[in-house]
Design an enzyme around this catalytic site. Structure first.
Site, PDB file in Angstrom:
ATOM      1  N   ASP A  55      39.156  35.451 -44.576  1.00  0.00           N
ATOM      2  CA  ASP A  55      39.255  35.861 -45.936  1.00  0.00           C
ATOM      3  C   ASP A  55      40.423  36.837 -45.881  1.00  0.00           C
ATOM      4  O   ASP A  55      41.287  36.769 -45.064  1.00  0.00           O
ATOM      5  CB  ASP A  55      38.150  36.719 -46.172  1.00  0.00           C
ATOM      6  CG  ASP A  55      37.923  36.700 -47.770  1.00  0.00           C
ATOM      7  OD1 ASP A  55      38.987  36.393 -48.628  1.00  0.00           O
ATOM      8  OD2 ASP A  55      36.746  36.872 -48.325  1.00  0.00           O
TER       9      ASP A  55
HETATM   10  C1  BGC Z   1      37.488  37.017 -51.483  1.00  0.00           C
HETATM   11  C2  BGC Z   1      37.273  35.468 -51.605  1.00  0.00           C
HETATM   12  C3  BGC Z   1      38.338  34.546 -52.114  1.00  0.00           C
HETATM   13  C4  BGC Z   1      39.645  35.360 -51.400  1.00  0.00           C
HETATM   14  C5  BGC Z   1      40.831  34.519 -52.024  1.00  0.00           C
HETATM   15  C6  BGC Z   1      38.865  37.431 -50.963  1.00  0.00           C
HETATM   16  O1  BGC Z   1      38.949  38.687 -51.466  1.00  0.00           O
HETATM   17  O2  BGC Z   1      36.512  37.601 -50.718  1.00  0.00           O
HETATM   18  O3  BGC Z   1      36.134  35.284 -52.084  1.00  0.00           O
HETATM   19  O4  BGC Z   1      38.135  33.315 -51.905  1.00  0.00           O
HETATM   20  O5  BGC Z   1      39.900  36.558 -51.658  1.00  0.00           O
HETATM   21  O6  BGC Z   1      41.074  34.818 -53.367  1.00  0.00           O
END
Ligand code: BGC
Length: 730
Positions: free
Chosen positions: A290
């Site tokens: 993430d």
């Molecule tokens: C979130 C994810 C997301 C990613 C990309 C992160 O901050 O936890 O769910 O897919 O960002 O945008």
């Protein structure tokens, strides 16, 4: 569980590519950067925001495997579909000029439809999709989302969320399918089936990404990205099965938990990422970190003494791709670790092979342009109709004293409250922008609740008393107006949010909303309480005083119209709660709790239980019958039950089948949902339903942490009826 199937032709191509690739090209494949890395400064509103020199650097110098997100931080926002096609085409064209012509995979958060493509069809959020108890709608949402993602020239969707929503304070509860494992698994699997089809290289299909593996949704204190303490049995019983179902449905990517479980950050957890995910669940796709989470192993978690060590820990734990996302530090550090031999080439080949496999299976090597036309595939009428139906089926009628609802179209209505006249409150985060709060950018063709009521009413619909969050709520004015109307529709709830920005310390509604409600009750007028928002904010006192309660959660762009359809009885509500709606802030007992959570002085007494939802007609389930009363270990249990519409309106009913293992060596939940089916019935119509419980439906995680079925007595419960059967020892 059987491993996902591998295609020998694809495996051969992976081998050939790996043999040709340099260490630099391999490490680049494992690198994912944000769009801002290839963007012109403040390029968000330009026709083409790409800075070709930066793109060249990303692709030729750093060999990046993936790009994500919408132009451009800060304040990223949805872009027109044609602009997306221009952007993604330029990236494809640039990647096609590299030595090995390995395509870039573009990832996007299309979590309730194509979030970041302007005018896309935006469905109810997952919590509301779960409330439909209609897997066909989830399938169609997946199908339509994939089409709109592909029409935008995008390749890969960071969805569905397979975290189980058992912590109501958590600001991402609404991104889950609720508290139940079976419901979440069924909705998520149906979504993946619609999104990917049987072959996600098809022009209108795209790969999904399960997230956030695993345990992210259960922070002890309810705040986003804070520790979970999940014992191994609970992990296996409640948190892994959704991912297992997603893998079985063919999801080829998994995003990792940004937080930690039992002291080990998700991105450093070899046991979860490698031993369980690969060894036990048989996952053959790739894992992606993430946002910035490898860096955070050093800066936040302090399990790594340097950024370099953080990269080593994460890659060796099983992270295949790093969402870095703002620079090339991961590339530089990993290359250095490879060159020094601290990360073996075998591990790099494994990670790159997994990424190439998904690119090959997506057809990206062959696709030199977006092969799905916009016309006929984007914002179609058919998609809008599915969205409308989903919103209609997602809304939960929790209370309807004296059959106040449906309202007569002639009724004079006062509508008031902060969620009455805005689209954002019905859509939540990941809508047009990350936080979903840019109301001015919302498409005007979708009505707010106020606009929808006005359009449908044959009487007077007045609106006073504070329009939206951030504006002052004028209680006095609302009270005066209430006295001049037949009925008050009071729309309360939450403003939009996601992730850490949505953290709260209490589930209480803000006091001004409660004051408004109390002042309106004092008028003695009948009140319909409507709530929108991603979490079950406490409404115990006011729900008791309101004649009717409609829980909207986040029904999406069609939410206003759907709510008006239900208020006026054009649609009969059929949503059911996918969570237990708490009575008080610490009332966080889920429905599938242990016997001791409802024993002697203790009760499971939420304001509304899981599965609760009323209708304007009545349904009766009866005649629950098991095929037999005794079974051998490993046999399926077949049962039948009838459901009848005994009222005088057509309606839909989700029939829920629960199971209880009466005595076991590990304490068992008092009941667990094992099957459900939603049927539409005319007045007086009766339908016989058949269900099959598989051996694994009878299983649990035994004393030695292995899944077992113990012989003995089981109860099946449907509606007011129950039946018992016995599983015989071999
Ligand atoms: C979130 C994810 C997301 C990613 C990309 C992160 O901050 O936890 O769910 O897919 O960002 O945008």
């Amino acid at each position: 569980m059987a491993a996902q199937q591998l295609d020998p032709a694809v495996e051969q191509r992976i081998e050939t590519l790996l043999a040709q690739m340099t260490p630099e090209e391999k490490v680049g494949q494992m690198t994912q950067v944000d769009f801002s890395v290839i963007s012109l400064e403040n390029g968000q509103d330009l026709d083409n925001p790409i800075d070709q020199a930066k793109l060249d650097a990303a692709i030729f110098r750093y060999h990046v495997g993936s790009i994500l997100n919408t132009p451009t931080t800060p304040n990223n926002k949805a872009q027109p579909v044609e602009k997306w096609r221009t952007i993604t085409q330029q990236i494809r064209d640039t990647a096609a000029k590299t030595r090995l012509q390995i395509p870039v995979i573009y990832g996007i958060d299309a979590i309730h439809g194509a979030t970041y493509t302007r005018d896309s069809v935006l469905f109810p959020q997952a919590i509301s999709m779960a409330a439909t108890f209609n897997t066909e709608l989830s399938f169609l949402e997946g199908q339509i989302t994939a089409r709109e993602v592909k029409a935008s020239g995008l390749d890969w969707n960071f969805s569905p969320v397979m975290d189980i929503g058992r912590q109501p304070l958590w600001p991402r509860l609404w991104e889950t399918y609720g508290e139940d494992v079976h419901l979440a698994s069924a909705m998520g699997s149906a979504y993946i089936a619609g999104h990917q089809g049987s072959d996600y290289s098809a022009a209108d299909k795209a790969p999904t990404c399960l997230k956030h593996y695993v345990g992210y949704s259960y922070p002890l204190n309810g705040k986003d990205r804070t520790p979970a303490w999940i014992g191994e049995r609970a992990l296996r019983e409640w948190f892994l099965p959704g991912f297992q179902a997603g893998i079985a449905a063919g999801a080829p990517a998994v995003m990792i938990n940004s937080s930690e479980v039992d002291g080990i950050p998700g991105h450093a957890n070899y046991h979860y990422l490698t031993e369980i995910l690969r060894g036990e669940l048989g996952f053959t796709g790739f894992t992606v970190s993430d946002w910035q989470d490898i860096i955070r192993l050093h800066t936040r978690d302090k399990v790594a003494a340097s950024p370099r060590e953080a990269v080593k820990i994460a890659v060796m734990a099983g992270v295949d791709m790093s969402m870095v996302p703002y620079d090339f530090s991961f590339y530089e550090l990993l290359l250095d670790l490879v060159n020094s031999g601290e990360v073996p080439m075998s591990r790099i080949d494994e990670a790159v092979g997994r990424i190439l496999r998904v690119k090959l299976q997506s057809g990206l090597f062959e696709r030199r342009e977006a092969d799905l036309p916009v016309a006929g595939n984007f914002a179609t009428e058919q998609a809008a109709a599915v969205n409308r139906q989903a919103a209609q089926e997602a809304i939960v009628l929790a209370k309807n004293a004296g059959d106040l609802l449906p309202l007569s179209k002639q009724a004079s209505i006062l509508l008031t409250g902060p969620t009455a006249n805005s689209l954002s409150v019905m859509n939540g985060g990941w809508t047009i922008t990350w936080q979903g709060n840019a109301e001015d950018w919302y498409p005007k063709q979708h009505p707010t609740l106020l606009q929808a009521l006005q359009a449908k009413s044959a009487g007077k619909v007045s609106y006073v008393g504070g329009q939206r969050f951030g504006e002052e709520i004028n209680i006095e004015q609302a009270v005066t107006a209430a006295r001049q109307h037949d009925v008050v529709v009071l729309a309360l709830g939450e403003n939009t949010y996601t992730e850490t920005l949505g953290n709260i310390d209490s589930l209480s509604l803000d006091s001004v909303q409660l004051q408004l409600a109390k002042a309106l009750f004092a008028t003695g007028k009948p009140i319909v309480l409507i709530t929108f928002g991603g979490r079950p904010r406490l409404i115990t006192d006011i729900a008791e005083q309101a004649q009717a309660v409609l829980l909207g959660f986040l029904p999406g762009m069609e939410g206003g119209r759907a709510m008006a359809d239900i208020l006026f009885g054009e649609v009969n509500p059929s949503g059911k709660l996918p969570i237990s709606y708490p009575r008080a802030s610490n009332d966080v007992t889920p429905y599938d709790h242990k016997p001791m959570e409802a024993f002697e002085m203790v009760q499971y007494q939420p304001l509304y239980p899981f599965g609760h939802g009323l209708s304007y007609t009545r349904f009766k389930t009866s005649g629950l019958r098991l095929e037999r009363s005794r079974y051998r270990l490993g046999e399926e249990v077949k049962l039948s039950v009838s459901v009848e519409n005994t009222g005088n309106r057509p309606g839909k009913e989700a029939v829920l089948v629960y199971l209880n293992d009466v005595y076991a060596s590990v304490t068992r939940p008092v009941k667990q949902l094992k099957a459900f089916s939603k049927v539409a019935l005319q007045p007086g119509e009766r339908r016989a339903l058949q269900f099959t419980l598989k051996p694994e439906d009878l299983s649990f995680i035994g004393p030695d942490m292995r899944r077992i079925v113990e012989p003995g007595e089981f109860n099946v419960m449907v509606g007011d009826e129950s039946a018992s059967f016995e599983v015989l020892a071999d």
